[in-house]
Design a protein around this motif. Sequence first.
Motif, PDB file in Angstrom:
ATOM      1  N   CYS A  67       0.840  -1.201   0.000  1.00 56.18           N
ATOM      2  CA  CYS A  67       0.000   0.000   0.000  1.00 56.18           C
ATOM      3  C   CYS A  67       0.874   1.249   0.000  1.00 56.18           C
ATOM      4  O   CYS A  67       0.617   2.199  -0.744  1.00 56.18           O
ATOM      5  CB  CYS A  67      -0.908  -0.021   1.223  1.00 56.18           C
ATOM      6  N   GLY A  68       1.928   1.230   0.823  1.00 56.44           N
ATOM      7  CA  GLY A  68       2.847   2.366   0.863  1.00 56.44           C
ATOM      8  C   GLY A  68       3.519   2.606  -0.473  1.00 56.44           C
ATOM      9  O   GLY A  68       3.673   3.752  -0.901  1.00 56.44           O
ATOM     10  N   ARG A  69       3.894   1.530  -1.152  1.00 53.92           N
ATOM     11  CA  ARG A  69       4.516   1.660  -2.485  1.00 53.92           C
ATOM     12  C   ARG A  69       3.532   2.253  -3.490  1.00 53.92           C
ATOM     13  O   ARG A  69       3.882   3.125  -4.280  1.00 53.92           O
ATOM     14  CB  ARG A  69       4.962   0.280  -2.985  1.00 53.92           C
ATOM     15  N   MET A  70       2.289   1.761  -3.473  1.00 50.46           N
ATOM     16  CA  MET A  70       1.276   2.238  -4.410  1.00 50.46           C
ATOM     17  C   MET A  70       0.971   3.721  -4.170  1.00 50.46           C
ATOM     18  O   MET A  70       0.865   4.509  -5.105  1.00 50.46           O
ATOM     19  CB  MET A  70       0.005   1.407  -4.280  1.00 50.46           C
ATOM     20  N   LEU A  71       0.848   4.095  -2.897  1.00 43.19           N
ATOM     21  CA  LEU A  71       0.564   5.496  -2.571  1.00 43.19           C
ATOM     22  C   LEU A  71       1.741   6.390  -2.931  1.00 43.19           C
ATOM     23  O   LEU A  71       1.549   7.548  -3.311  1.00 43.19           O
ATOM     24  CB  LEU A  71       0.222   5.625  -1.084  1.00 43.19           C
ATOM     25  N   GLY A  72       2.946   5.853  -2.819  1.00 44.11           N
ATOM     26  CA  GLY A  72       4.126   6.614  -3.232  1.00 44.11           C
ATOM     27  C   GLY A  72       4.077   6.961  -4.703  1.00 44.11           C
ATOM     28  O   GLY A  72       4.430   8.077  -5.110  1.00 44.11           O
ATOM     29  N   ALA A  73       3.613   6.006  -5.526  1.00 42.69           N
ATOM     30  CA  ALA A  73       3.488   6.258  -6.966  1.00 42.69           C
ATOM     31  C   ALA A  73       2.413   7.304  -7.237  1.00 42.69           C
ATOM     32  O   ALA A  73       2.572   8.168  -8.111  1.00 42.69           O
ATOM     33  CB  ALA A  73       3.160   4.960  -7.691  1.00 42.69           C
ATOM     34  N   VAL A  74       1.313   7.251  -6.479  1.00 40.86           N
ATOM     35  CA  VAL A  74       0.240   8.250  -6.628  1.00 40.86           C
ATOM     36  C   VAL A  74       0.764   9.638  -6.249  1.00 40.86           C
ATOM     37  O   VAL A  74       0.470  10.635  -6.915  1.00 40.86           O
ATOM     38  CB  VAL A  74      -0.979   7.883  -5.757  1.00 40.86           C
ATOM     39  N   ASP A 124      -7.899   1.712   8.313  1.00 42.17           N
ATOM     40  CA  ASP A 124      -7.504   3.051   8.750  1.00 42.17           C
ATOM     41  C   ASP A 124      -6.020   3.116   9.092  1.00 42.17           C
ATOM     42  O   ASP A 124      -5.623   3.589  10.158  1.00 42.17           O
ATOM     43  CB  ASP A 124      -8.352   3.468   9.963  1.00 42.17           C
ATOM     44  N   TRP A 125      -5.183   2.650   8.171  1.00 40.85           N
ATOM     45  CA  TRP A 125      -3.742   2.597   8.413  1.00 40.85           C
ATOM     46  C   TRP A 125      -3.118   3.981   8.420  1.00 40.85           C
ATOM     47  O   TRP A 125      -3.534   4.885   7.681  1.00 40.85           O
ATOM     48  CB  TRP A 125      -3.066   1.745   7.338  1.00 40.85           C
ATOM     49  N   HIS A 126      -2.067   4.121   9.204  1.00 45.17           N
ATOM     50  CA  HIS A 126      -1.326   5.384   9.292  1.00 45.17           C
ATOM     51  C   HIS A 126      -0.749   5.784   7.938  1.00 45.17           C
ATOM     52  O   HIS A 126      -0.688   6.972   7.621  1.00 45.17           O
ATOM     53  CB  HIS A 126      -0.200   5.249  10.325  1.00 45.17           C
ATOM     54  N   VAL A 127      -0.337   4.797   7.135  1.00 49.54           N
ATOM     55  CA  VAL A 127       0.273   5.100   5.837  1.00 49.54           C
ATOM     56  C   VAL A 127      -0.704   5.863   4.944  1.00 49.54           C
ATOM     57  O   VAL A 127      -0.302   6.736   4.164  1.00 49.54           O
ATOM     58  CB  VAL A 127       0.773   3.817   5.140  1.00 49.54           C
ATOM     59  N   ILE A 128      -1.996   5.585   5.085  1.00 52.11           N
ATOM     60  CA  ILE A 128      -3.008   6.287   4.282  1.00 52.11           C
ATOM     61  C   ILE A 128      -3.200   7.711   4.806  1.00 52.11           C
ATOM     62  O   ILE A 128      -3.295   8.667   4.022  1.00 52.11           O
ATOM     63  CB  ILE A 128      -4.326   5.508   4.280  1.00 52.11           C
ATOM     64  N   GLU A 129      -3.254   7.857   6.123  1.00 52.74           N
ATOM     65  CA  GLU A 129      -3.399   9.191   6.699  1.00 52.74           C
ATOM     66  C   GLU A 129      -2.206  10.079   6.332  1.00 52.74           C
ATOM     67  O   GLU A 129      -2.362  11.254   6.014  1.00 52.74           O
ATOM     68  CB  GLU A 129      -3.535   9.089   8.224  1.00 52.74           C
ATOM     69  N   LYS A 130      -1.012   9.495   6.350  1.00 53.32           N
ATOM     70  CA  LYS A 130       0.186  10.244   5.962  1.00 53.32           C
ATOM     71  C   LYS A 130       0.102  10.667   4.498  1.00 53.32           C
ATOM     72  O   LYS A 130       0.474  11.798   4.148  1.00 53.32           O
ATOM     73  CB  LYS A 130       1.430   9.378   6.188  1.00 53.32           C
TER      74      LYS A 130
END
Length: 202
Positions: A67-74, A124-130
């Motif tokens: 998820c963190g990798r995918m959000l990084g690309a976004v 509700d992971w922290h990585v999404i809030e960040k």
Amino acid sequence: MNDVAESPVDLARQETVGRILDSAERLFRHYGYTKTNVADIARDLGMSPANIYRFFASKVEIHQAICGRMLGAVYQMACQILRAEGSATERLRSFIFAQHNLTVETMLDQEKVHEMVVVALERDWHVIEKHIDRLHDLIAEVIREGIAAGEFVDQDPQIAARCFGAATATLCHPQMVSQCVNKPNRATFEELTDFALRALKK
């Protein structure tokens, strides 16, 4: 400045972690998150589940890393759009358009990826809030530039960014998009984007 080169052990660890994440993401995309377990990932890599657990405590932890990798690309996509040339209005419009298209494409064309995103949102992971905070900071930069250029009225850019994000959430939030897309009694993409942009100018 002292740059310390990474040791061969660290590099080997990073390579193994990358291989685990690549395998897990491929299996999650093909079979779905709920139908894939750590044993499946280990089998795909030709290693034991115990070896996977040396790097990740659980499937949930693997999912968080993906998820963190995918959000990084976004985030990188958002940076390219919001820090490009052009007026603040058009950059914000282009950003929402790209976010909306990505969400619809994931929801309609990549059902298994959508499942991964929904599970992450429900937890509700922290990585999404960040990630949301980082996007708001980018949007605030553009709003600040729009204020300086006379496009937008003087206002607190951070508050305006959060409000802009909230106003356009139904265009970008996977669960909201799945509930609202193509429904005739919902605002269209163009209507909602225009409304949110007008609010910055009044």
